[in-house]
Design a protein around this motif. Structure first.
Motif, PDB file in Angstrom:
ATOM      1  N   ALA A  93       7.729 -20.001  17.976  1.00 59.29           N
ATOM      2  CA  ALA A  93       9.050 -20.247  17.622  1.00 59.29           C
ATOM      3  C   ALA A  93       9.207 -21.646  18.555  1.00 59.29           C
ATOM      4  N   ASN A 125      12.487 -22.992  14.452  1.00 65.07           N
ATOM      5  CA  ASN A 125      11.394 -22.692  13.632  1.00 65.07           C
ATOM      6  C   ASN A 125      10.618 -21.511  14.053  1.00 65.07           C
ATOM      7  N   TYR A 126      10.397 -20.576  13.114  1.00 65.74           N
ATOM      8  CA  TYR A 126       9.370 -19.600  13.584  1.00 65.74           C
ATOM      9  C   TYR A 126       8.216 -19.607  12.926  1.00 65.74           C
ATOM     10  N   ASP A 182       5.784 -17.468  10.146  1.00 65.78           N
ATOM     11  CA  ASP A 182       6.173 -16.387   9.352  1.00 65.78           C
ATOM     12  C   ASP A 182       6.277 -15.020   9.903  1.00 65.78           C
ATOM     13  N   SER A 183       5.181 -14.732  10.663  1.00 59.87           N
ATOM     14  CA  SER A 183       4.900 -13.412  11.160  1.00 59.87           C
ATOM     15  C   SER A 183       6.045 -12.790  11.962  1.00 59.87           C
ATOM     16  N   VAL A 184       6.881 -13.766  12.458  1.00 57.86           N
ATOM     17  CA  VAL A 184       8.045 -13.219  13.280  1.00 57.86           C
ATOM     18  C   VAL A 184       9.280 -13.291  12.744  1.00 57.86           C
ATOM     19  N   LYS A 185       9.579 -14.026  11.526  1.00 59.28           N
ATOM     20  CA  LYS A 185      10.901 -14.531  11.100  1.00 59.28           C
ATOM     21  C   LYS A 185      11.673 -13.290  10.752  1.00 59.28           C
ATOM     22  N   GLY A 186      12.777 -13.156  11.071  1.00 58.62           N
ATOM     23  CA  GLY A 186      13.911 -12.112  10.956  1.00 58.62           C
ATOM     24  C   GLY A 186      13.738 -11.021  12.196  1.00 58.62           C
ATOM     25  N   ARG A 187      12.527 -11.380  13.219  1.00 61.08           N
ATOM     26  CA  ARG A 187      12.567 -10.407  14.103  1.00 61.08           C
ATOM     27  C   ARG A 187      12.752 -10.926  15.333  1.00 61.08           C
ATOM     28  N   ILE A 189      14.282 -14.170  18.049  1.00 63.31           N
ATOM     29  CA  ILE A 189      15.357 -15.290  17.936  1.00 63.31           C
ATOM     30  C   ILE A 189      14.971 -16.229  19.238  1.00 63.31           C
ATOM     31  N   ASP A 198       2.137  -8.053  17.878  1.00 62.19           N
ATOM     32  CA  ASP A 198       2.653  -8.731  18.533  1.00 62.19           C
ATOM     33  C   ASP A 198       2.200  -8.703  20.100  1.00 62.19           C
TER      34      ASP A 198
END
Length: 114
Positions: A48, A58-59, A61-66, A68, A89
């Motif tokens: 990120a 930006n993140y 893809d594998s951590v998007k939505g999880r 911050i 993770d």
């Protein structure tokens, strides 16, 4: 230049952690910062990033939505809030500038396991 990461630990799948990184020795508030992770035997992977004013986030893809990412320029600190953690993770997490500062801190280990 010094980067000191903290906040890692052992957590069950679905759990949460909040990582912190305190920076010193450079003009933190002018740098885009990022969190990276490293699996054993692998290169650092960008997770990120956040620009100097806290925008342009930006993140991977594998951590998007999880995950911050956030920062507090008054404290020279960048954070990574990690939610809904998965076993994949599990890694050592590092902060650095988005372009790299020529060195790495000691990182903080995140282990996701039941």
């Amino acid at each position: 230049v010094q980067l000191v990461e903290s906040g890692g630990g052992l957590v069950q799948p679905g759990g949460s952690l909040r990582l912190s990184c305190v920076a010193s020795g450079f003009t933190f508030h002018t740098y885009a910062m990022a969190w990276y992770r490293q699996y054993p035997g692998k290169e650092h992977e960008l997770v990120a990033s956040i620009y100097s004013r806290g925008d342009n986030i930006n993140y991977v893809d594998s951590v998007k939505g999880r995950f911050i990412i956030s920062r507090d320029n008054t404290k020279n600190t960048v954070y990574l809030e990690m939610n809904s953690l998965k076993p994949e993770d599990t890694a050592r997490y590092y902060c650095n500038s988005l372009g790299g500062l020529g060195l790495w801190g000691q990182g903080t280990q995140v282990t996701v396991s039941s």
